[in-house]
Write a protein that holds these residues in place. Structure first.
Motif, PDB file in Angstrom:
ATOM      1  N   PRO A 192      35.158  36.484  44.494  1.00 17.98           N
ATOM      2  CA  PRO A 192      34.887  37.574  43.537  1.00 17.98           C
ATOM      3  C   PRO A 192      33.477  38.156  43.683  1.00 17.98           C
ATOM      4  O   PRO A 192      33.303  39.378  43.637  1.00 17.98           O
ATOM      5  N   THR A 193      32.487  37.312  43.895  1.00 15.54           N
ATOM      6  CA  THR A 193      31.108  37.786  44.056  1.00 15.54           C
ATOM      7  C   THR A 193      30.969  38.614  45.323  1.00 15.54           C
ATOM      8  O   THR A 193      30.336  39.675  45.310  1.00 15.54           O
ATOM      9  N   GLN A 194      31.565  38.153  46.407  1.00 16.38           N
ATOM     10  CA  GLN A 194      31.505  38.911  47.658  1.00 16.38           C
ATOM     11  C   GLN A 194      32.173  40.272  47.500  1.00 16.38           C
ATOM     12  O   GLN A 194      31.646  41.281  47.975  1.00 16.38           O
ATOM     13  N   GLN A 195      33.280  40.310  46.791  1.00 18.51           N
ATOM     14  CA  GLN A 195      33.966  41.583  46.593  1.00 18.51           C
ATOM     15  C   GLN A 195      33.099  42.547  45.783  1.00 18.51           C
ATOM     16  O   GLN A 195      32.996  43.729  46.107  1.00 18.51           O
ATOM     17  N   ARG A 196      32.471  42.054  44.722  1.00 20.64           N
ATOM     18  CA  ARG A 196      31.574  42.912  43.931  1.00 20.64           C
ATOM     19  C   ARG A 196      30.411  43.407  44.792  1.00 20.64           C
ATOM     20  O   ARG A 196      30.010  44.573  44.691  1.00 20.64           O
ATOM     21  N   ASN A 197      29.864  42.531  45.631  1.00 23.78           N
ATOM     22  CA  ASN A 197      28.755  42.932  46.497  1.00 23.78           C
ATOM     23  C   ASN A 197      29.202  44.000  47.500  1.00 23.78           C
ATOM     24  O   ASN A 197      28.464  44.949  47.770  1.00 23.78           O
ATOM     25  N   TRP A 198      30.405  43.844  48.045  1.00 26.88           N
ATOM     26  CA  TRP A 198      30.930  44.855  48.967  1.00 26.88           C
ATOM     27  C   TRP A 198      31.125  46.189  48.241  1.00 26.88           C
ATOM     28  O   TRP A 198      30.817  47.246  48.799  1.00 26.88           O
ATOM     29  N   ASP A 199      31.639  46.144  47.015  1.00 27.77           N
ATOM     30  CA  ASP A 199      31.797  47.375  46.228  1.00 27.77           C
ATOM     31  C   ASP A 199      30.454  48.089  46.093  1.00 27.77           C
ATOM     32  O   ASP A 199      30.367  49.309  46.235  1.00 27.77           O
ATOM     33  N   ALA A 200      29.407  47.313  45.820  1.00 29.39           N
ATOM     34  CA  ALA A 200      28.076  47.891  45.628  1.00 29.39           C
ATOM     35  C   ALA A 200      27.529  48.467  46.938  1.00 29.39           C
ATOM     36  O   ALA A 200      26.933  49.550  46.937  1.00 29.39           O
ATOM     37  N   VAL A 201      27.721  47.778  48.044  1.00 22.22           N
ATOM     38  CA  VAL A 201      27.193  48.237  49.332  1.00 22.22           C
ATOM     39  C   VAL A 201      27.909  49.501  49.793  1.00 22.22           C
ATOM     40  O   VAL A 201      27.275  50.442  50.265  1.00 22.22           O
ATOM     41  N   THR A 202      29.225  49.531  49.658  1.00 19.52           N
ATOM     42  CA  THR A 202      29.994  50.668  50.182  1.00 19.52           C
ATOM     43  C   THR A 202      30.095  51.828  49.208  1.00 19.52           C
ATOM     44  O   THR A 202      30.266  52.964  49.625  1.00 19.52           O
ATOM     45  N   GLY A 203      30.032  51.533  47.907  1.00 17.58           N
ATOM     46  CA  GLY A 203      30.262  52.580  46.916  1.00 17.58           C
ATOM     47  C   GLY A 203      31.732  52.966  46.836  1.00 17.58           C
ATOM     48  O   GLY A 203      32.080  53.980  46.242  1.00 17.58           O
ATOM     49  N   LEU A 204      32.583  52.158  47.442  1.00 17.76           N
ATOM     50  CA  LEU A 204      34.031  52.390  47.462  1.00 17.76           C
ATOM     51  C   LEU A 204      34.735  51.148  46.959  1.00 17.76           C
ATOM     52  O   LEU A 204      34.174  50.052  47.006  1.00 17.76           O
ATOM     53  N   PRO A 205      35.984  51.284  46.520  1.00 17.75           N
ATOM     54  CA  PRO A 205      36.748  50.081  46.197  1.00 17.75           C
ATOM     55  C   PRO A 205      36.959  49.265  47.477  1.00 17.75           C
ATOM     56  O   PRO A 205      37.258  49.828  48.527  1.00 17.75           O
ATOM     57  N   VAL A 206      36.764  47.976  47.378  1.00 16.61           N
ATOM     58  CA  VAL A 206      36.938  47.075  48.518  1.00 16.61           C
ATOM     59  C   VAL A 206      37.958  46.026  48.129  1.00 16.61           C
ATOM     60  O   VAL A 206      37.928  45.495  47.018  1.00 16.61           O
ATOM     61  N   MET A 207      38.867  45.741  49.037  1.00 14.16           N
ATOM     62  CA  MET A 207      39.856  44.704  48.769  1.00 14.16           C
ATOM     63  C   MET A 207      39.984  43.797  49.976  1.00 14.16           C
ATOM     64  O   MET A 207      39.641  44.188  51.090  1.00 14.16           O
TER      65      MET A 207
END
Length: 140
Positions: A89-104
């Motif tokens: 979950p933390t990695q997914q939130r971090n990816w969301d922040a880095v990309t500015g896009l939904p990440v799954m």
């Protein structure tokens, strides 16, 4: 950011491969992953290989590779980034922040396929429960 916030699926795929993975096996995995995205009738607008040397706690991949993925996804016009691996979950939130896009991750993609295909009320409820259980630790 959740996938439900994304418009029509313009997917940027990230194929994460462990160091020492057989290239033929990696190619097979990439084709299967593309097949999962095709099952949702989403358009693949870009793809990238990401070798995994040593898993990083924050993003799984290094921050440089994450920035490279984010730039490539934005350039391709993607509305969602999908990684072919499991993210915490933390990695997914971090990816969301880095990309500015939904990440799954792969599990989220499979849940989306089940949700898309559920026909009966019971199936919809079961998929809804599975999605909520998946999203619970990801809520901030």
């Amino acid at each position: 950011m959740s996938l439900n916030d994304a418009p029509e699926g313009l997917a940027f795929l990230v194929h994460v491969t462990a160091q020492g993975t057989d290239p033929a096996h990696a190619k097979e995995d990439a084709e299967e992953f593309r097949g999962l995205v095709d099952a949702l009738s989403w358009q693949v607008v870009g793809e990238m290989q990401a070798p995994l040397r040593a898993p990083q706690p924050a993003l799984l991949l290094g921050s440089g590779k994450a920035e490279e993925v984010a730039a490539a996804a934005r350039y391709a016009g993607a509305t969602v980034v999908i990684l072919d691996c499991a993210l915490s979950p933390t990695q997914q939130r971090n990816w969301d922040a880095v990309t500015g896009l939904p990440v799954m991750d792969r599990q989220g993609l499979i849940l989306e396929i089940f949700a898309d295909r559920a026909q009966t009320r019971e199936a919809m409820l079961q998929v809804g429960l599975a999605r909520m259980e998946y999203m619970l630790p990801r809520l901030a």
